[in-house]
Design an enzyme around this catalytic site. Sequence first.
Site, mmCIF file in Angstrom:
data_model
loop_
_atom_site.group_PDB
_atom_site.id
_atom_site.type_symbol
_atom_site.label_atom_id
_atom_site.label_comp_id
_atom_site.label_asym_id
_atom_site.label_seq_id
_atom_site.Cartn_x
_atom_site.Cartn_y
_atom_site.Cartn_z
ATOM 1 C CB SER A 1 -8.033 3.796 2.837
ATOM 2 O OG SER A 1 -7.201 3.181 3.799
ATOM 3 C CB SER B 1 -8.403 0.912 5.789
ATOM 4 O OG SER B 1 -9.098 2.127 5.823
ATOM 5 C CE LYS C 1 -3.949 1.967 2.542
ATOM 6 N NZ LYS C 1 -4.817 1.839 3.730
#
Lengths: 480, 98
Positions: free
Chosen positions: A146, A170, A71
Site C-alpha cells: 500500500s 506494504s 505516507k
Amino acid sequence: MDYFNETIASLHQKLVAKQISAAELTQETLTNIHQLNPEINAFITINDKAHIDDEEVVADRPLQAIPVAIKDNILTKGLKTTAGSQMLANFQPIYSATVAQKILAAGMVNIGKTNMDEFAMGSSTETSHFGITKNPWNTNKVPGGSSGGSAAAVACGQVLAALGTDTGGSIRQPASFNGIFGIKPTYGRVSRWGVIAFSSSLDQVGVMSRHVADSAQVLQAMSGFDQHDNTSADLPVPDYSQIKANVKGLKVAVPEEFMGEGIDAGVREQVQRGIKLLEDNGASVDTVKLPHAQYAVQVYYIIASSEASSNLQRYDGIRYGFRAQDVRNLEDVYIKSRSEGFGDEVKRRIMLGTFALSAGYFDAYFNKAAQVRTLIIEDFNKIFADYDLIVGPTSPTTAFDIGSRIDDPLVMYMNDILTIPANLAGLPAASVPVGMADGMPVGLQMIAKPFAEQTIFNAAQLVENETNFLQQRPQIGGQN
Amino acid sequence: MIDKKLVQHVAHLAKLEFDDAQLDKFTKQLDEIITMEDELAQVDTTGVQPTTHISRQKTSFRADEVQPTNSREELLQNVPEQQDGLIKVPAILDNEED
C-alpha cells in the site's frame, strides 16, 4: 532538484559547503514534485508551506534540511492526513506521530504526504480515494501497495527517502516494483503511536530510498522506545549508518517454498543471480524449508482483518471523519457514515474480520489462524538457530498492469505470499533491487533475526554495490 | 456456506449496509475468501498456543503524573458537527412517532 546522483550524505556535504542552501533545496524539491505529480500521483498533499528559514546546515546533523515524504497514514500536525480514505479526506491531526516527530527533530523537512491504498489495505495503490498512483518505470503498471505513493516518489526522484508502513509487505512489495530499497524493521523497533492503525500486531513503519545507506540513516533517527507505545522495544538503537558491505561467513538460507511454482521465471532468474552474488562474496547458502509459509496468506487475512475490524470501529462519524447527511438517528449516523465513507476493500476486510471474530466462527477462523501463526513463527525460529539471513524473491511477479487484479481479491491477496511471513513473525525484512525482468525491476527480499537490521543493511549494501542497479533509470523522472 | 442472510447479519454487526447488488457481490467474494480460509483446517494445531500479539517488550511502568493535554478547541477541531463547544449528534431514540 535531480536526486538521481545524490545520497543523503552527498547532499548533506553540499549543504554544509553551502553549494546549495536549505531553502533552495526545499524549493527545488517542491518544484520537481509539482512537475511530476500530475503524471505519477505519488502525493495526496504537497506541503507548499514547507518553507524553512535559510538556516545554516551543520556538519553533525546529517539529516538536517533533507526533504522526506511521509505516507498519508502517519499523523503530521497541521498537515492533512487521510489514510487514502474519504473517511478522513479532511482530517487535520492535532499531534504528530512519534516517527514523524523524531525525523523532523533530526532536521528533515516534511515535503508532503504520499498516496496509498485506503487504510493501507491493498497491494497496488488502486484503492486510494485520491486516485491511482502510476509506476514511474511504466505508467501502465501499478506501483504496488500500500505504500505505492512513497515508492513511486522515491523511484522518480521526487525525494531521496520516504516513510512507509508495512503490515503484510506494504513497504517491500512496492520497493520491489519500483526498483528501490525498502525496509520494514523488527516489530517494536519503531513506535506506532500516531500511525493510523490497520492491524496492530503486524503494522510497522519503515523507510524507502534509492540507496541502502539513506534508509539506514532515517531508520536510525526514528527508532527507539516511546512511552506512548508500550509495544515499542526498550533497547538501544545501533548506529545503522556503520554499514559494512561484507557478507563473508554470513549463513544464508533460501526457503524452497519461496522459489517454487508461482514465481515468474524472470523473477526467479534475477533472484538466483542475487543469491549467487552473496555466495561469490563469501556467504554460505543452503536451501531450507519453511513448511507453514504456504498458509501465510490465509493466516494473514484472518488476523489482519480481525484487528482491522476492531481498529476501524472508531470511524463512526461522531468525533472526526466523514459524517453522512440526511440521517434520522444515531444508529443511522454510524451505519450511513461507515457505508458511504469506506471503500469496497476496507468494507470487505471489516466484514471478513467481523465474521472471523463472531460467535460460532471464532474458534474455526480467528483462533485457528492464531495457532498457525505460532507454527510459522516456530519455522522461522528453527531456521534462525542456524542461519543469519533468509533470502528469496520479494514478490512472485514484477509490477502488474493497472486494473488487471483489482476485481479479484483472491489473486490480489496471493501477491503478498512472500512478504507476509515476516510480518506474522515480527521480523525485520527488506527488499533490495537486484535486476530487471521484462523491463521492470525485481526485488531480492532479505529477512533477519529480531533486531538484526544491521545484517540486512550490510548484505543489501553489497547487492547494491555489485549489481550496479542504480545505473538504471525509470522512464519518468529518470528519463531513461 | 456463506449466504446473503449471513452477510447481512455480519454487516449489521459491523454497522455497514449494502444494497442488493452490493450484497450479491460481497456474498460471492466473501464466500470465495472463506473457502480459501478453510484450507487452514488441514493444519494440525493440536496443543498449539495461539499467537495474538507479538511484542517482545515487557510491560513497562511510568510515574502517574498529570501531563498537559490538548485543549477543548483542538479536540473539537475535526468534529463534523458541533455546537457551544459540544459534539452534536442526532437523537439517540427514533423520533418517527413525534
